[in-house]
Design an enzyme around this catalytic site. Structure first.
Site, PDB file in Angstrom:
ATOM      1  N   TYR A  14    -102.870 -44.054  62.986  1.00 18.99           N
ATOM      2  CA  TYR A  14    -103.565 -44.160  61.704  1.00 18.99           C
ATOM      3  C   TYR A  14    -102.659 -44.670  60.577  1.00 18.99           C
ATOM      4  O   TYR A  14    -103.111 -44.821  59.442  1.00 18.99           O
ATOM      5  CB  TYR A  14    -104.121 -42.791  61.287  1.00 18.99           C
ATOM      6  CG  TYR A  14    -105.116 -42.191  62.245  1.00 18.99           C
ATOM      7  CD1 TYR A  14    -106.361 -42.774  62.447  1.00 18.99           C
ATOM      8  CD2 TYR A  14    -104.824 -41.014  62.930  1.00 18.99           C
ATOM      9  CE1 TYR A  14    -107.287 -42.214  63.316  1.00 18.99           C
ATOM     10  CE2 TYR A  14    -105.740 -40.438  63.806  1.00 18.99           C
ATOM     11  CZ  TYR A  14    -106.968 -41.048  63.990  1.00 18.99           C
ATOM     12  OH  TYR A  14    -107.882 -40.489  64.848  1.00 18.99           O
ATOM     13  N   HIS A  19    -107.576 -45.424  55.105  1.00 17.02           N
ATOM     14  CA  HIS A  19    -107.712 -43.991  54.835  1.00 17.02           C
ATOM     15  C   HIS A  19    -106.354 -43.333  54.574  1.00 17.02           C
ATOM     16  O   HIS A  19    -106.304 -42.205  54.084  1.00 17.02           O
ATOM     17  CB  HIS A  19    -108.375 -43.315  56.041  1.00 17.02           C
ATOM     18  CG  HIS A  19    -109.521 -42.415  55.703  1.00 17.02           C
ATOM     19  ND1 HIS A  19    -110.189 -42.428  54.490  1.00 17.02           N
ATOM     20  CD2 HIS A  19    -110.148 -41.452  56.448  1.00 17.02           C
ATOM     21  CE1 HIS A  19    -111.151 -41.524  54.507  1.00 17.02           C
ATOM     22  NE2 HIS A  19    -111.146 -40.918  55.669  1.00 17.02           N
ATOM     23  N   PHE A  64    -105.122 -33.378  59.432  1.00 19.02           N
ATOM     24  CA  PHE A  64    -106.151 -34.402  59.446  1.00 19.02           C
ATOM     25  C   PHE A  64    -106.822 -34.432  58.070  1.00 19.02           C
ATOM     26  O   PHE A  64    -106.900 -33.430  57.355  1.00 19.02           O
ATOM     27  CB  PHE A  64    -107.188 -34.231  60.569  1.00 19.02           C
ATOM     28  CG  PHE A  64    -106.679 -34.691  61.909  1.00 19.02           C
ATOM     29  CD1 PHE A  64    -106.384 -36.026  62.129  1.00 19.02           C
ATOM     30  CD2 PHE A  64    -106.487 -33.788  62.936  1.00 19.02           C
ATOM     31  CE1 PHE A  64    -105.906 -36.456  63.360  1.00 19.02           C
ATOM     32  CE2 PHE A  64    -106.010 -34.208  64.172  1.00 19.02           C
ATOM     33  CZ  PHE A  64    -105.711 -35.551  64.373  1.00 19.02           C
ATOM     34  N   ASN A  66    -109.792 -34.601  56.775  1.00 16.40           N
ATOM     35  CA  ASN A  66    -110.937 -33.802  56.343  1.00 16.40           C
ATOM     36  C   ASN A  66    -110.629 -32.326  56.127  1.00 16.40           C
ATOM     37  O   ASN A  66    -111.480 -31.585  55.633  1.00 16.40           O
ATOM     38  CB  ASN A  66    -112.078 -33.933  57.356  1.00 16.40           C
ATOM     39  CG  ASN A  66    -112.661 -35.338  57.387  1.00 16.40           C
ATOM     40  OD1 ASN A  66    -112.360 -36.167  56.537  1.00 16.40           O
ATOM     41  ND2 ASN A  66    -113.498 -35.600  58.366  1.00 16.40           N
ATOM     42  N   ASN A 112    -114.571 -36.410  52.363  1.00 12.76           N
ATOM     43  CA  ASN A 112    -114.417 -35.084  52.971  1.00 12.76           C
ATOM     44  C   ASN A 112    -113.062 -34.448  52.696  1.00 12.76           C
ATOM     45  O   ASN A 112    -112.933 -33.224  52.704  1.00 12.76           O
ATOM     46  CB  ASN A 112    -114.668 -35.166  54.475  1.00 12.76           C
ATOM     47  CG  ASN A 112    -116.130 -35.388  54.801  1.00 12.76           C
ATOM     48  OD1 ASN A 112    -117.008 -34.885  54.105  1.00 12.76           O
ATOM     49  ND2 ASN A 112    -116.403 -36.156  55.837  1.00 12.76           N
TER      50      ASN A 112
END
Length: 200
Positions: A14, A19, A64, A66, A112
């Site tokens: 990622y 994000h 993570f 969220n 989120n």
């Protein structure tokens, strides 16, 4: 003390995702200001830096995206930092690519990570919103934010992150309006940017 938290996902795959621009911002800040080493704390990676007389905790939650509230909430409780002294750097679909805006409080707007932090702190923390634009169709949002920045976006991304780091003394001093003004002056958003999967 102020807490600067960046939102992102910790796994290497990622790393360059849209994000993860919150993590990218904190990495540039830490490098530019010679912050201390990253250490595992508060379910995240934490580093400290002092700018003038102002102490900052840099925090990259490793929960993570969220579930970032678990990490930010733990750090805030430990240091007894008020929500208004917490600044969360995150990607913003509702801003054009390269736009930068500070915001105090408000809703999560479908983010989120922000929702998770709100569940721990309430809504009255500050957001440093880094525009990534919207793919145009809400069904494409997940794939869009979890894909890497396009090559065409790299120039404005580097300029914006450098401007954020270079203006951080104003944020550290609590002059949030001047911080936003200086960042946007040093790194104005591009007028036209190709974005989305076809831009790579």
């Amino acid at each position: 003390m102020k807490i600067l938290a960046g939102l992102g996902n910790y796994e290497p795959k990622y790393l360059r995702n849209r994000h993860n621009v919150g993590f990218m911002a904190l990495d540039i800040i830490a490098q530019a200001w010679n912050a201390g080493p990253w250490r595992k704390r508060f379910q995240g990676l934490a580093s400290e830096v002092t700018i003038g007389s102002n102490k900052l905790l840099l925090l990259k939650p490793q929960t993570f995206y969220n579930n970032a509230g678990n990490s930010v909430g733990a750090a805030a409780a430990f240091y007894r930092v008020k929500p208004e002294d917490i600044i969360v750097f995150h990607d913003e679909l509702d801003l054009a690519p390269g736009k930068f805006r500070m915001k105090m409080g408000g809703g999560a707007a479908g983010n989120n990570g922000i929702k998770s932090i709100t569940s721990q702190l309430g809504p009255d923390f500050r957001r440093a919103r880094i525009g990534i634009g919207h793919p145009g169709d809400r069904n494409r949002v997940t794939g869009y934010v979890l894909s890497d920045f396009a090559k065409a976006e790299e120039a404005w991304l580097i300029d914006l992150l450098d401007a954020i780091a270079g203006s951080l003394d104003l944020l550290a001093a609590g002059d949030y309006d001047a911080f936003q003004t200086k960042v946007t002056h040093k790194a104005p958003a591009p007028e036209v940017v190709k974005r989305g999967p076809d831009a790579d």
